[in-house]
Design an enzyme around this catalytic site. Structure first.
Site, PDB file in Angstrom:
ATOM      1  CB  CYS A  63      -0.988  -0.045   1.163  1.00  0.00           C
ATOM      2  SG  CYS A  63      -2.406   1.061   0.941  1.00  0.00           S
ATOM      3  CG  HIS A  70      -4.164  -3.890   2.250  1.00  0.00           C
ATOM      4  ND1 HIS A  70      -3.331  -3.506   3.276  1.00  0.00           N
ATOM      5  CD2 HIS A  70      -4.766  -2.757   1.810  1.00  0.00           C
ATOM      6  CE1 HIS A  70      -3.425  -2.203   3.466  1.00  0.00           C
ATOM      7  NE2 HIS A  70      -4.297  -1.724   2.579  1.00  0.00           N
ATOM      8  CD  GLU A  83      -2.393  -6.951   4.548  1.00  0.00           C
ATOM      9  OE1 GLU A  83      -2.732  -5.821   4.968  1.00  0.00           O
ATOM     10  OE2 GLU A  83      -1.646  -7.125   3.566  1.00  0.00           O
TER      11      GLU A  83
END
Length: 214
Positions: A89, A194, A196
């Protein structure tokens, strides 16, 4: 020796979900330990470095500068010692030359380009670009092994990177116009989304990064 992956903590975003994802994939890939740290010595001696970041670019850049010696440790690990690096990001955006968000703010200038506001040609599309979007792979890369055009990634951002060299844009998404999703060169890779939070595709990217040997 056990491999150490350092997630840099500079008070710019919640690292909980990123830490959990990296720790899970490190176990599955037998890829050593993951530490969360703001200690320059730990960052400099880690085998891999991950720089996350949430929020406005200028605030993230200032926050990083407030930790004495931390940027210098990241730069030593990544530029001098050529250790694998992932920016996430705003951590990815800081790899650029300059950001135009609110005010001109210098970046690391590791990958030439500028951070500019997303401007969809379809005015019905809102900014920030928030939610799931389909990746379009521009250039194959070992960290993207097993990730294909059409796989989903989770985005939350209003600005993205315009690369100076098209070869450094590894993937993009369509948001009524191209939006850069993944950049990279040499031992560095950056993801605007992202990983994750991007389910199977994101976990695959993390796992690949943990075993990547540039």
């Amino acid at each position: 020796m056990t491999q150490i992956t350092a997630l840099v903590d500079y008070d710019s975003g919640n690292l909980h979900s990123a830490a959990k994802a990296f720790e899970r994939m490190a176990v599955e890939a037998n890829a050593g330990r993951v530490i969360i740290t703001s200690d320059p010595k730990e960052v400099a001696t880690a085998d891999r470095v991950v720089l996350p970041g949430d929020g406005a670019y200028p605030a993230c850049k200032r926050a990083l500068a407030e930790f004495s010696g931390l940027y210098e440790a990241i730069e030593r690990a990544v530029i001098k010692d050529a250790k694998p690096f992932m920016g996430i990001c705003v951590g990815m955006q800081m790899m650029a030359t300059v950001s135009r968000e609110y005010e001109d703010t210098d970046g690391f200038d590791w990958i030439g380009g500028e951070i500019v506001k997303i401007e969809p040609s379809d005015k019905r599309l809102k900014v920030p670009h928030m939610g799931w979007n389909d990746l379009v792979i521009d250039t194959p890369h070992p960290v993207m092994d097993g990730v294909s055009t059409g796989d989903h990634a989770y985005f939350v951002h209003s600005y993205h990177m315009k690369v100076a060299n098209p070869a450094h844009r590894l993937a993009h998404v369509d948001y009524a116009g191209d939006v850069t999703a993944i950049i990279g060169r040499d031992n560095m890779i950056g993801m605007q989304f992202h990983p994750e939070k991007s389910q199977s595709a994101g976990l695959r990217l993390i796992s690949n990064f943990l075993s990547w040997k540039p």
